[in-house]
Write a protein that holds these residues in place. Structure first.
Motif, PDB file in Angstrom:
ATOM      1  N   TYR A 129       0.798  -1.235   0.000  1.00 35.75           N
ATOM      2  CA  TYR A 129       0.000   0.000   0.000  1.00 35.75           C
ATOM      3  C   TYR A 129       0.838   1.297   0.000  1.00 35.75           C
ATOM      4  O   TYR A 129       0.588   2.192  -0.817  1.00 35.75           O
ATOM      5  CB  TYR A 129      -0.965  -0.019   1.188  1.00 35.75           C
ATOM      6  CG  TYR A 129      -1.921   1.140   1.213  1.00 35.75           C
ATOM      7  CD1 TYR A 129      -2.954   1.219   0.278  1.00 35.75           C
ATOM      8  CD2 TYR A 129      -1.782   2.161   2.153  1.00 35.75           C
ATOM      9  CE1 TYR A 129      -3.831   2.296   0.285  1.00 35.75           C
ATOM     10  CE2 TYR A 129      -2.659   3.236   2.160  1.00 35.75           C
ATOM     11  CZ  TYR A 129      -3.678   3.293   1.230  1.00 35.75           C
ATOM     12  OH  TYR A 129      -4.537   4.352   1.235  1.00 35.75           O
ATOM     13  N   PRO A 130       1.862   1.413   0.869  1.00 31.78           N
ATOM     14  CA  PRO A 130       2.641   2.673   0.867  1.00 31.78           C
ATOM     15  C   PRO A 130       3.293   2.940  -0.493  1.00 31.78           C
ATOM     16  O   PRO A 130       3.398   4.079  -0.924  1.00 31.78           O
ATOM     17  CB  PRO A 130       3.709   2.440   1.935  1.00 31.78           C
ATOM     18  CG  PRO A 130       3.240   1.274   2.734  1.00 31.78           C
ATOM     19  CD  PRO A 130       2.346   0.454   1.879  1.00 31.78           C
ATOM     20  N   LYS A 131       3.704   1.888  -1.171  1.00 36.07           N
ATOM     21  CA  LYS A 131       4.344   2.042  -2.495  1.00 36.07           C
ATOM     22  C   LYS A 131       3.310   2.537  -3.501  1.00 36.07           C
ATOM     23  O   LYS A 131       3.584   3.404  -4.324  1.00 36.07           O
ATOM     24  CB  LYS A 131       4.890   0.689  -2.973  1.00 36.07           C
ATOM     25  CG  LYS A 131       5.873   0.055  -2.028  1.00 36.07           C
ATOM     26  CD  LYS A 131       7.260   0.520  -2.362  1.00 36.07           C
ATOM     27  CE  LYS A 131       8.303  -0.230  -1.583  1.00 36.07           C
ATOM     28  NZ  LYS A 131       9.645   0.196  -1.939  1.00 36.07           N
ATOM     29  N   THR A 133       0.437   4.147  -2.901  1.00 41.77           N
ATOM     30  CA  THR A 133      -0.038   5.515  -2.653  1.00 41.77           C
ATOM     31  C   THR A 133       1.031   6.527  -3.069  1.00 41.77           C
ATOM     32  O   THR A 133       0.720   7.558  -3.656  1.00 41.77           O
ATOM     33  CB  THR A 133      -0.428   5.727  -1.180  1.00 41.77           C
ATOM     34  OG1 THR A 133       0.655   5.319  -0.365  1.00 41.77           O
ATOM     35  CG2 THR A 133      -1.661   4.945  -0.804  1.00 41.77           C
ATOM     36  N   ASP A 237      -7.870   8.362   3.057  1.00 41.40           N
ATOM     37  CA  ASP A 237      -7.264   8.003   1.767  1.00 41.40           C
ATOM     38  C   ASP A 237      -8.346   7.547   0.797  1.00 41.40           C
ATOM     39  O   ASP A 237      -8.338   7.917  -0.372  1.00 41.40           O
ATOM     40  CB  ASP A 237      -6.270   6.839   1.934  1.00 41.40           C
ATOM     41  CG  ASP A 237      -4.943   7.308   2.485  1.00 41.40           C
ATOM     42  OD1 ASP A 237      -4.848   8.491   2.847  1.00 41.40           O
ATOM     43  OD2 ASP A 237      -4.002   6.486   2.543  1.00 41.40           O
TER      44      ASP A 237
END
Ligand code: GLC
Length: 398
Positions: A129-131, A133, A237
């Motif tokens: 997920y962090p990648k 976003t 988000d």
């Protein structure tokens, strides 16, 4: 070809094209011609692996793809991994040793969501997920510096359709041209890119196309990202990514819609590129046409009016001056465009038309094998052999 044979062939091809480097695993689109990792290819591989019940391979494919993310969030369209593997591959001076410095249609969120839908692995979503976003936030800012809610691409290769005639005017090329002339222009853009330190704000002075498929794909992927955020209980988000998808949808209608179709634009003072290529069907994939509009397009253009070649949907309508049945992205049938249109038609419940695309795709593979593209006049396979994209037919339900 019956489904079991197809299934076995795709699985064999994916496994034969797998490569492990530095502990990361990816799938080469073709062993002979494309031995590196490409962005949207890897996302396509995810859909194929899932159809082969190989979710672990699908996850590895995406994790290796995001492993070379830039500090600013960009995910490069090529990772060379072991460059020595193919020393006759054209040398492009990207300015970085291991990757390109441009991106490709952001199919990653759809691919990650498909993995979650298939196996329900929340931990995988959490890991990636962090990648994801960071990548989408990069696209939404760097590629839209004036906040118009339309993303620009800085090089034709970012579209995945390297020499499509949609980019002729921006590159100042005539409708009839050689691949060499086209490639020379794209190499020049890479030089400009290096001088611009890979930033959209600077690069848009050289090449700036708000392309239809790229924006359509972004919309659909932002919706998937919002779904992922929802599963991970990230309410803010979810709202943000949904809101961005809605804003791009509205901007596409405002700036690109004319005569019932969406057209790309180019330049800082945008001009429309009114060429008939497969992109006119691409908005179906993100449900951008109303029901009436979709019906009108299907009636007027699907298998008609230049899209009526015998072996399926050419990437460029045959009545365009630039149409070339063996011209790479200038006419041949590609499995990716077939897949996007298939998926779009299914969203509208136009199942008969979708079934026709599926059948034509299978016929091409039966006749010519897993080739890179197909001549729309006679079905001959062209370009790379043992090319993975034929596996997308597995992801078209009968
Ligand atoms: C070609 C295609 C591009 C693809 C790459 C690897 O450059 O135009 O879309 O990603 O090959 O298959």
């Amino acid at each position: 070809m019956n489904q079991t044979i197809l299934h076995n062939k795709v699985r064999e091809l994916l496994l034969a094209n797998q490569h492990i480097s530095n502990g990361y695993q990816y799938t080469m689109p073709s062993r002979e011609k494309y031995p590196f990792q490409w962005l949207w290819d890897s996302c396509f591989h995810v859909f194929m692996y899932l159809r082969c019940s190989q979710a672990e391979n699908a996850k590895k494919e995406l994790l290796s793809l995001v492993s070379h993310q830039f500090k600013n969030g960009m995910i490069p369209h090529m990772i060379y991994w072991n460059r020595a593997k193919k020393d006759d591959f054209p040398v492009i001076h990207w300015g970085k040793p291991d990757t390109s410095t441009i991106t490709q249609p952001p199919m990653l969120a759809h691919a990650a969501w498909a993995i979650y839908e298939a196996v329900g692995d929340r931990a995988f979503l959490q890991e990636i997920y962090p990648k994801l976003t960071a990548f989408f936030r990069f696209l939404l800012t760097d590629r839209d510096p004036r906040n118009v809610h339309l993303l620009g691409i800085i090089d034709p290769d970012e579209s995945g359709e390297d020499n499509s005639p949609r980019f002729d005017a921006p590159l100042n090329l005539p409708p009839r041209q050689t691949q060499k002339e086209n490639f020379a222009k794209r190499l020049k853009l890479v030089e400009d890119n290096r001088k611009c330190h890979f930033e959209g704000r600077c690069m848009r002075n050289f090449f700036w196309v708000r392309d239809v498929p790229f924006n359509v794909i972004t919309i659909r992927n932002l919706r998937c990202l919002a779904d992922i955020a929802n599963v991970l209980d990230k309410k803010q988000d979810r709202e943000y990514f949904d809101h961005q998808a809605t804003a791009i949808t509205a901007a596409m209608r405002q700036y690109m819609f004319e005569d019932g179709l969406f057209w790309p634009t180019w330049g800082i003072r945008p001009k429309r590129i009114k060429l008939k290529t497969w992109h006119i069907f691409a908005p179906l994939y993100a449900h951008l046409y109303t029901r009436d509009e979709a019906e009108a397009i299907v009636q007027k253009y699907l298998f008609k009016d230049g899209f009526d070649t015998s072996y399926g949907l050419p990437t460029v309508a045959s009545d365009e001056a630039s149409y070339d049945p063996s011209g790479f992205w200038r006419g041949p049938v590609w499995m990716a465009s077939n897949w996007f249109i298939y998926k779009g038609l299914r969203l509208y419940g136009m199942d008969d038309m979708a079934a026709k695309i599926r059948q034509l795709s299978l016929d091409l593979i039966e006749q010519s094998g897993f080739r890179e593209q197909f001549n729309p006049k006679n079905g001959d396979g062209e370009g790379a052999r043992d090319f993975t994209w034929g596996g997308l037919t597995l992801d078209m339900d009968a």
